[in-house]
Design a protein around this motif. Sequence first.
Motif, PDB file in Angstrom:
ATOM      1  N   ALA A  58       0.819  -1.216   0.000  1.00 33.96           N
ATOM      2  CA  ALA A  58       0.000   0.000   0.000  1.00 33.96           C
ATOM      3  C   ALA A  58       0.854   1.268   0.000  1.00 33.96           C
ATOM      4  O   ALA A  58       0.310   2.378   0.018  1.00 33.96           O
ATOM      5  N   GLY A  59       2.177   1.123   0.000  1.00 35.03           N
ATOM      6  CA  GLY A  59       3.066   2.277  -0.089  1.00 35.03           C
ATOM      7  C   GLY A  59       3.527   2.836   1.238  1.00 35.03           C
ATOM      8  O   GLY A  59       4.126   3.908   1.288  1.00 35.03           O
ATOM      9  N   HIS A  60       3.268   2.104   2.336  1.00 32.46           N
ATOM     10  CA  HIS A  60       3.715   2.559   3.646  1.00 32.46           C
ATOM     11  C   HIS A  60       5.142   2.060   3.916  1.00 32.46           C
ATOM     12  O   HIS A  60       5.619   1.128   3.264  1.00 32.46           O
ATOM     13  N   ARG A  61       5.782   2.677   4.882  1.00 39.44           N
ATOM     14  CA  ARG A  61       7.126   2.260   5.262  1.00 39.44           C
ATOM     15  C   ARG A  61       7.053   1.541   6.601  1.00 39.44           C
ATOM     16  O   ARG A  61       6.457   2.045   7.565  1.00 39.44           O
ATOM     17  N   VAL A  62       7.635   0.371   6.672  1.00 37.26           N
ATOM     18  CA  VAL A  62       7.574  -0.464   7.876  1.00 37.26           C
ATOM     19  C   VAL A  62       8.969  -0.589   8.486  1.00 37.26           C
ATOM     20  O   VAL A  62       9.914  -0.990   7.808  1.00 37.26           O
ATOM     21  N   PHE A  63       9.052  -0.226   9.757  1.00 40.84           N
ATOM     22  CA  PHE A  63      10.261  -0.427  10.546  1.00 40.84           C
ATOM     23  C   PHE A  63      10.027  -1.594  11.502  1.00 40.84           C
ATOM     24  O   PHE A  63       8.916  -1.775  12.006  1.00 40.84           O
ATOM     25  N   VAL A  64      11.056  -2.360  11.777  1.00 41.64           N
ATOM     26  CA  VAL A  64      10.966  -3.455  12.742  1.00 41.64           C
ATOM     27  C   VAL A  64      11.864  -3.136  13.925  1.00 41.64           C
ATOM     28  O   VAL A  64      13.060  -2.875  13.755  1.00 41.64           O
ATOM     29  N   THR A 110      12.362 -11.878  32.423  1.00 40.96           N
ATOM     30  CA  THR A 110      11.250 -10.954  32.672  1.00 40.96           C
ATOM     31  C   THR A 110      11.715  -9.537  32.364  1.00 40.96           C
ATOM     32  O   THR A 110      12.754  -9.097  32.858  1.00 40.96           O
ATOM     33  N   TRP A 111      10.951  -8.835  31.549  1.00 40.79           N
ATOM     34  CA  TRP A 111      11.344  -7.499  31.111  1.00 40.79           C
ATOM     35  C   TRP A 111      10.594  -6.433  31.907  1.00 40.79           C
ATOM     36  O   TRP A 111       9.393  -6.558  32.160  1.00 40.79           O
ATOM     37  N   ASN A 112      11.325  -5.387  32.284  1.00 43.75           N
ATOM     38  CA  ASN A 112      10.731  -4.268  33.004  1.00 43.75           C
ATOM     39  C   ASN A 112       9.907  -3.421  32.037  1.00 43.75           C
ATOM     40  O   ASN A 112      10.436  -2.874  31.068  1.00 43.75           O
ATOM     41  N   ARG A 113       8.602  -3.336  32.308  1.00 47.62           N
ATOM     42  CA  ARG A 113       7.719  -2.661  31.357  1.00 47.62           C
ATOM     43  C   ARG A 113       8.010  -1.167  31.249  1.00 47.62           C
ATOM     44  O   ARG A 113       7.854  -0.578  30.170  1.00 47.62           O
ATOM     45  N   ASN A 114       8.431  -0.534  32.357  1.00 41.06           N
ATOM     46  CA  ASN A 114       8.710   0.905  32.303  1.00 41.06           C
ATOM     47  C   ASN A 114       9.950   1.197  31.462  1.00 41.06           C
ATOM     48  O   ASN A 114       9.955   2.134  30.652  1.00 41.06           O
ATOM     49  N   ALA A 115      10.991   0.390  31.652  1.00 44.24           N
ATOM     50  CA  ALA A 115      12.208   0.571  30.854  1.00 44.24           C
ATOM     51  C   ALA A 115      11.924   0.300  29.382  1.00 44.24           C
ATOM     52  O   ALA A 115      12.392   1.020  28.492  1.00 44.24           O
ATOM     53  N   LEU A 116      11.146  -0.738  29.118  1.00 46.01           N
ATOM     54  CA  LEU A 116      10.817  -1.072  27.741  1.00 46.01           C
ATOM     55  C   LEU A 116       9.943   0.011  27.117  1.00 46.01           C
ATOM     56  O   LEU A 116      10.122   0.368  25.939  1.00 46.01           O
ATOM     57  N   CYS A 117       9.026   0.547  27.892  1.00 40.94           N
ATOM     58  CA  CYS A 117       8.179   1.641  27.413  1.00 40.94           C
ATOM     59  C   CYS A 117       9.028   2.817  26.934  1.00 40.94           C
ATOM     60  O   CYS A 117       8.784   3.385  25.868  1.00 40.94           O
ATOM     61  N   GLN A 118      10.027   3.193  27.709  1.00 45.16           N
ATOM     62  CA  GLN A 118      10.888   4.321  27.342  1.00 45.16           C
ATOM     63  C   GLN A 118      11.620   4.056  26.029  1.00 45.16           C
ATOM     64  O   GLN A 118      11.723   4.948  25.168  1.00 45.16           O
ATOM     65  N   ILE A 119      12.105   2.841  25.863  1.00 43.99           N
ATOM     66  CA  ILE A 119      12.828   2.496  24.635  1.00 43.99           C
ATOM     67  C   ILE A 119      11.897   2.540  23.431  1.00 43.99           C
ATOM     68  O   ILE A 119      12.238   3.085  22.370  1.00 43.99           O
ATOM     69  N   VAL A 120      10.710   1.974  23.571  1.00 49.53           N
ATOM     70  CA  VAL A 120       9.773   1.945  22.451  1.00 49.53           C
ATOM     71  C   VAL A 120       9.364   3.356  22.051  1.00 49.53           C
ATOM     72  O   VAL A 120       9.377   3.710  20.860  1.00 49.53           O
ATOM     73  N   MET A 121       9.016   4.180  23.029  1.00 45.36           N
ATOM     74  CA  MET A 121       8.582   5.536  22.718  1.00 45.36           C
ATOM     75  C   MET A 121       9.722   6.374  22.139  1.00 45.36           C
ATOM     76  O   MET A 121       9.499   7.253  21.300  1.00 45.36           O
ATOM     77  N   ARG A 122      10.963   6.085  22.549  1.00 43.58           N
ATOM     78  CA  ARG A 122      12.107   6.784  21.965  1.00 43.58           C
ATOM     79  C   ARG A 122      12.236   6.460  20.483  1.00 43.58           C
ATOM     80  O   ARG A 122      12.492   7.335  19.653  1.00 43.58           O
ATOM     81  N   HIS A 123      12.017   5.193  20.143  1.00 39.95           N
ATOM     82  CA  HIS A 123      12.090   4.806  18.732  1.00 39.95           C
ATOM     83  C   HIS A 123      10.912   5.354  17.937  1.00 39.95           C
ATOM     84  O   HIS A 123      11.067   5.706  16.755  1.00 39.95           O
ATOM     85  N   VAL A 124       9.749   5.429  18.553  1.00 45.45           N
ATOM     86  CA  VAL A 124       8.608   6.049  17.878  1.00 45.45           C
ATOM     87  C   VAL A 124       8.946   7.489  17.507  1.00 45.45           C
ATOM     88  O   VAL A 124       8.663   7.953  16.391  1.00 45.45           O
ATOM     89  N   GLU A 125       9.585   8.188  18.444  1.00 47.01           N
ATOM     90  CA  GLU A 125       9.942   9.588  18.197  1.00 47.01           C
ATOM     91  C   GLU A 125      11.046   9.706  17.148  1.00 47.01           C
ATOM     92  O   GLU A 125      10.928  10.493  16.198  1.00 47.01           O
ATOM     93  N   VAL A 126      12.105   8.936  17.296  1.00 46.57           N
ATOM     94  CA  VAL A 126      13.248   9.040  16.382  1.00 46.57           C
ATOM     95  C   VAL A 126      12.856   8.660  14.953  1.00 46.57           C
ATOM     96  O   VAL A 126      13.291   9.297  13.986  1.00 46.57           O
ATOM     97  N   LEU A 127      12.016   7.636  14.814  1.00 47.38           N
ATOM     98  CA  LEU A 127      11.608   7.168  13.492  1.00 47.38           C
ATOM     99  C   LEU A 127      10.418   7.929  12.932  1.00 47.38           C
ATOM    100  O   LEU A 127      10.020   7.689  11.788  1.00 47.38           O
ATOM    101  N   ALA A 128       9.868   8.854  13.736  1.00 38.31           N
ATOM    102  CA  ALA A 128       8.691   9.631  13.338  1.00 38.31           C
ATOM    103  C   ALA A 128       7.545   8.704  12.930  1.00 38.31           C
ATOM    104  O   ALA A 128       6.833   8.958  11.946  1.00 38.31           O
ATOM    105  N   ALA A 129       7.381   7.621  13.689  1.00 36.46           N
ATOM    106  CA  ALA A 129       6.325   6.654  13.384  1.00 36.46           C
ATOM    107  C   ALA A 129       4.966   7.221  13.781  1.00 36.46           C
ATOM    108  O   ALA A 129       4.834   7.864  14.826  1.00 36.46           O
ATOM    109  N   ASP A 130       3.967   6.999  12.961  1.00 37.29           N
ATOM    110  CA  ASP A 130       2.611   7.416  13.305  1.00 37.29           C
ATOM    111  C   ASP A 130       1.725   6.239  13.674  1.00 37.29           C
ATOM    112  O   ASP A 130       0.564   6.413  14.034  1.00 37.29           O
ATOM    113  N   THR A 131       2.281   5.031  13.589  1.00 39.65           N
ATOM    114  CA  THR A 131       1.527   3.814  13.906  1.00 39.65           C
ATOM    115  C   THR A 131       2.467   2.784  14.523  1.00 39.65           C
ATOM    116  O   THR A 131       3.614   2.662  14.099  1.00 39.65           O
TER     117      THR A 131
END
Length: 258
Positions: A58-64, A110-131
Amino acid sequence: MLPLILLIVTLLLVLLLIFAVRSHPIPLLSQSRILLLIAHPDDETMFFSPTIRALLQAGHRVFVLCISNGNFDGLGKIRARELSRAASKLGISASDVICLDYDEFADGDTWNRNALCQIVMRHVEVLAADTVISFDSHGVSGHHNHASCFEALQTAYSNGTVPRDVQIFVLDSIAIWRKYIGMLDALFSFGRSPFFYMARFRDVAACWRAMWAHRSQFVWFRVLFIFFSRYVYMNSLRRISPLPLTPSPRNPQKFKFH
């Protein structure tokens, strides 16, 4: 002879129904930037390939973003390389694949959800992801690392760190008896979830090629998986968002699916 005829007729009717099923894509802006959040190398192929293929076409860009390199058996570096190769078989550029290797997110721990949350949101910001697309609370297979990806996204909503223009979708977990009936699960899946992707034959072939790229994991039961798993042929997803409620200590903020 009559039972055989009935079986053939039934199979033909099922195939006609499957071919009649149409995808109902998630609502996206033109040329969206989508972050696929997974726990281990091969998650993208085993569970999300119909969605990935449809989004790219559909022409979208997918990051993993892969949180662990799957080093449980000491094969982390090999599996990270396999992830890049598999992603390319699905149509994702190797430069758009990020595989982390942090001690606090080791495979199986077992992964710390708060630490993981920070990492995920940092990548959302850096990659300018909208989804963002990831697992639901059960994580398809019940693996706690899969569920941790969902918990990190929940935490982001609770902390108010999800940007207003970012949508989050999760992959439906289904009953185990439906997981391994392949395309036949279209009979039970279609219409049950608001967003649905049905793979075409070339998408299934791409999934098989991508799974073969995960050579270190290609044991006998994964061979069976790519032939019989419904996640190779279809994905059903739901959008998550916080309920408009004021959280309290005894009534923590909940989330709705739609």
